[in-house]
Design a protein around this motif. Structure first.
Motif, mmCIF file in Angstrom:
data_model
loop_
_atom_site.group_PDB
_atom_site.id
_atom_site.type_symbol
_atom_site.label_atom_id
_atom_site.label_comp_id
_atom_site.label_asym_id
_atom_site.label_seq_id
_atom_site.Cartn_x
_atom_site.Cartn_y
_atom_site.Cartn_z
ATOM 1 N N THR A 7 0.846 -1.195 0.000
ATOM 2 C CA THR A 7 0.000 0.000 0.000
ATOM 3 C C THR A 7 0.876 1.237 0.000
ATOM 4 O OG1 THR A 7 -1.533 -1.242 1.396
ATOM 5 C CG2 THR A 7 -1.927 1.124 1.217
ATOM 6 N N CYS A 8 0.488 2.243 -0.766
ATOM 7 C CA CYS A 8 1.237 3.496 -0.741
ATOM 8 C C CYS A 8 1.061 4.148 0.629
ATOM 9 C CB CYS A 8 0.721 4.434 -1.843
ATOM 10 S SG CYS A 8 1.485 6.063 -1.743
ATOM 11 N N PRO A 9 2.153 4.550 1.278
ATOM 12 C CA PRO A 9 2.037 5.075 2.643
ATOM 13 C C PRO A 9 1.788 6.571 2.717
ATOM 14 C CG PRO A 9 4.347 4.904 2.054
ATOM 15 C CD PRO A 9 3.549 4.474 0.836
ATOM 16 N N TYR A 10 1.681 7.250 1.594
ATOM 17 C CA TYR A 10 1.748 8.712 1.648
ATOM 18 C C TYR A 10 0.457 9.403 2.067
ATOM 19 C CZ TYR A 10 6.367 8.806 -0.448
ATOM 20 O OH TYR A 10 7.697 8.647 -0.692
ATOM 21 N N CYS A 11 -0.688 8.985 1.546
ATOM 22 C CA CYS A 11 -1.893 9.735 1.928
ATOM 23 C C CYS A 11 -3.041 8.786 2.204
ATOM 24 C CB CYS A 11 -2.258 10.795 0.894
ATOM 25 S SG CYS A 11 -3.348 10.231 -0.427
ATOM 26 N N GLY A 12 -4.151 9.346 2.674
ATOM 27 C CA GLY A 12 -5.273 8.548 3.138
ATOM 28 C C GLY A 12 -6.050 7.833 2.051
ATOM 29 N N VAL A 13 -5.739 8.080 0.780
ATOM 30 C CA VAL A 13 -6.443 7.356 -0.278
ATOM 31 C C VAL A 13 -6.107 5.859 -0.187
ATOM 32 C CG1 VAL A 13 -6.776 7.105 -2.773
ATOM 33 C CG2 VAL A 13 -6.535 9.364 -1.770
ATOM 34 N N GLY A 14 -4.867 5.554 0.217
ATOM 35 C CA GLY A 14 -4.490 4.156 0.453
ATOM 36 C C GLY A 14 -4.393 3.321 -0.802
ATOM 37 N N CYS A 15 -3.758 3.848 -1.845
ATOM 38 C CA CYS A 15 -3.688 3.131 -3.127
ATOM 39 C C CYS A 15 -2.931 1.810 -3.011
ATOM 40 C CB CYS A 15 -2.984 4.002 -4.170
ATOM 41 S SG CYS A 15 -3.927 5.454 -4.599
ATOM 42 N N ARG A 40 -4.467 3.167 -10.664
ATOM 43 C CA ARG A 40 -3.919 4.527 -10.774
ATOM 44 C C ARG A 40 -2.951 4.798 -9.627
ATOM 45 N NH1 ARG A 40 -9.539 5.669 -10.883
ATOM 46 N NH2 ARG A 40 -10.318 6.255 -12.934
ATOM 47 N N LEU A 41 -1.956 5.619 -9.885
ATOM 48 C CA LEU A 41 -1.091 6.155 -8.828
ATOM 49 C C LEU A 41 -0.839 7.620 -9.147
ATOM 50 C CD1 LEU A 41 1.752 3.459 -8.392
ATOM 51 C CD2 LEU A 41 -0.189 3.864 -6.867
ATOM 52 N N CYS A 42 -0.754 8.459 -8.124
ATOM 53 C CA CYS A 42 -0.357 9.847 -8.393
ATOM 54 C C CYS A 42 1.169 9.892 -8.456
ATOM 55 C CB CYS A 42 -0.918 10.785 -7.324
ATOM 56 S SG CYS A 42 -0.006 10.767 -5.785
ATOM 57 N N VAL A 43 1.719 11.076 -8.683
ATOM 58 C CA VAL A 43 3.166 11.182 -8.891
ATOM 59 C C VAL A 43 3.951 10.748 -7.656
ATOM 60 C CG1 VAL A 43 3.266 13.632 -8.243
ATOM 61 C CG2 VAL A 43 4.966 12.703 -9.817
ATOM 62 N N LYS A 44 3.352 10.955 -6.460
ATOM 63 C CA LYS A 44 4.059 10.535 -5.239
ATOM 64 C C LYS A 44 4.144 9.019 -5.183
ATOM 65 C CE LYS A 44 1.377 12.995 -2.541
ATOM 66 N NZ LYS A 44 0.761 13.483 -1.294
ATOM 67 N N GLY A 45 3.015 8.348 -5.426
ATOM 68 C CA GLY A 45 3.011 6.889 -5.385
ATOM 69 C C GLY A 45 3.859 6.305 -6.500
ATOM 70 N N ALA A 46 3.800 6.927 -7.666
ATOM 71 C CA ALA A 46 4.558 6.412 -8.813
ATOM 72 C C ALA A 46 6.070 6.524 -8.578
ATOM 73 C CB ALA A 46 4.159 7.165 -10.074
ATOM 74 N N HIS A 170 -5.596 14.719 -2.706
ATOM 75 C CA HIS A 170 -6.018 13.328 -2.866
ATOM 76 C C HIS A 170 -6.255 13.064 -4.345
ATOM 77 C CE1 HIS A 170 -7.193 14.168 1.388
ATOM 78 N NE2 HIS A 170 -6.457 13.093 1.522
ATOM 79 N N PRO A 171 -5.158 13.101 -5.135
ATOM 80 C CA PRO A 171 -5.310 13.101 -6.597
ATOM 81 C C PRO A 171 -6.005 11.884 -7.171
ATOM 82 C CG PRO A 171 -2.979 13.075 -5.935
ATOM 83 C CD PRO A 171 -3.775 13.205 -4.690
ATOM 84 N N VAL A 172 -5.801 10.709 -6.583
ATOM 85 C CA VAL A 172 -6.431 9.514 -7.168
ATOM 86 C C VAL A 172 -7.944 9.546 -6.922
ATOM 87 C CG1 VAL A 172 -6.599 7.013 -6.937
ATOM 88 C CG2 VAL A 172 -4.380 8.078 -7.248
ATOM 89 N N LEU A 173 -8.351 9.946 -5.718
ATOM 90 C CA LEU A 173 -9.787 10.086 -5.445
ATOM 91 C C LEU A 173 -10.381 11.154 -6.367
ATOM 92 C CD1 LEU A 173 -12.364 9.592 -3.856
ATOM 93 C CD2 LEU A 173 -11.531 11.172 -2.116
HETATM 94 S S1 SF4 Z 1 -3.184 9.271 -4.017
HETATM 95 FE FE1 SF4 Z 1 -0.949 9.217 -4.389
HETATM 96 S S2 SF4 Z 1 -0.025 9.576 -2.352
HETATM 97 FE FE2 SF4 Z 1 -2.175 9.029 -2.011
HETATM 98 S S3 SF4 Z 1 -2.113 6.791 -1.626
HETATM 99 FE FE3 SF4 Z 1 -2.515 7.116 -3.855
HETATM 100 S S4 SF4 Z 1 -0.501 7.064 -4.859
HETATM 101 FE FE4 SF4 Z 1 -0.161 7.366 -2.651
#
Ligand code: SF4
Length: 285
Positions: A7-15, A40-46, A170-173
């Motif tokens: 799981t991506c640890p950066y934000c609450g979307v929890g991708c 999908r992933l935002c630039v942080k997750g990617a 919360h770019p993915v949401l």
């Molecule tokens: S929106 Fe971006 S930062 Fe947040 S969990 Fe998804 S990939 Fe990670």
């Protein structure tokens, strides 16, 4: 080659993320089967794979630029804290801790500040993040729970984003919301924010209220809905809330809109009509 679902640890979307290690090199991609992001992933997750190396990390204690052992580093920190407290008193020291600490770590840090140093100067970024939301959830719903799922947001007729720049935070949401609006052009998006943010790109209506006036807007909204007889008064303290809201006329709440927006006199009635039909609130934090 080894692949791990994580799981991506950066934000609450929890991708959901699939991490692959091949010849010692880590790469990541969005997990297409994960219900939060469907690949999908935002630039942080990617960019997660770039954070797995050791280069640039503090791997050993350092004192004045020199690598030292833990006992020497801890003694030096203790002596310096003691010298500051001896000269200026315990109020001269403050801790600002991470929201990512575990419960036991919080306990130890609080004990050190309050029990040993003797001051209450400890806080964390959690106060700016979830503590306000938790207080709101408990008062509104009786428990610290998020009352809807991402699918609920996609199926909403009206989405009200309050102080949330979801496009950035919360770019993915937000991308799911963009797609949902594309699929259902009847979906209404209202953004309540003093600033015109990137999230306003999908807003049918942007309420640019003056900073600090959102509580007044909501009380006015309650009154506007009450005037349409659409209030479901089956909530705690409904009678008190409706009585308090009684004096909050549309013109009083409209006073909170920034001057350029005040001419949109239909804003409250229009929003209250939509809210009375259906509502879905997303608070930013
Ligand atoms: S929106 Fe971006 S930062 Fe947040 S969990 Fe998804 S990939 Fe990670």
């Amino acid at each position: 080659m080894m692949q791990t679902q994580t799981t991506c640890p950066y934000c609450g979307v929890g991708c959901g993320v699939r991490a692959t290690v091949s010849d010692g090199v880590v790469s990541v991609q969005g997990d297409e089967a994960h219900p939060a992001n469907f690949g999908r992933l935002c630039v942080k997750g990617a960019s997660l794979a770039e954070t797995t190396g050791l280069a640039g990390r503090l791997l050993h204690p350092q004192l004045d630029g020199e690598t030292v052992g833990w006992p020497q580093a801890l003694n030096a920190a203790g002596e310096r804290l003691r010298a500051i407290i001896a000269e200026h008193g315990p109020q001269a020291v403050a801790f600002y801790a991470s929201g990512q600490l575990l419960t036991e770590d919080y306990y130890a840090a609080n004990k050190l500040m309050k029990g040993f140093i003797g001051a209450g100067n400890i806080d964390t970024n959690s106060r700016l993040c979830m503590s306000s939301a938790v207080t709101g959830y408990k008062r509104a719903f009786g428990a610290d729970v998020v009352p809807c799922s991402y699918e609920d947001v996609e199926h909403s007729d009206l989405v009200v984003l309050v102080g949330s720049n979801a496009a950035w935070a919360h770019p993915v949401l937000y991308q799911r919301l963009v797609q949902a609006k594309r699929d259902n052009p009847q979906m209404n998006v209202v953004v309540i924010d003093p600033r015109r943010t990137a999230t306003c790109d999908i807003a049918d209506q942007h309420l640019a209220i003056a900073p600090g006036t959102d509580a007044g807007l909501f009380v006015g909204l309650l009154q506007a809905i009450a005037e349409t007889d659409k209030v479901n008064a089956d909530f705690a303290d409904a009678a008190i809330a409706l009585e308090k809201a009684a004096g909050w006329t549309g013109s009083r709440s409209r006073g909170f809109l920034r001057p350029a927006r005040r001419r949109s006199s239909g804003v409250l009635p229009a929003l209250s009509r939509r809210t009375a039909r259906h509502h879905s609130l997303h608070h930013g934090h």
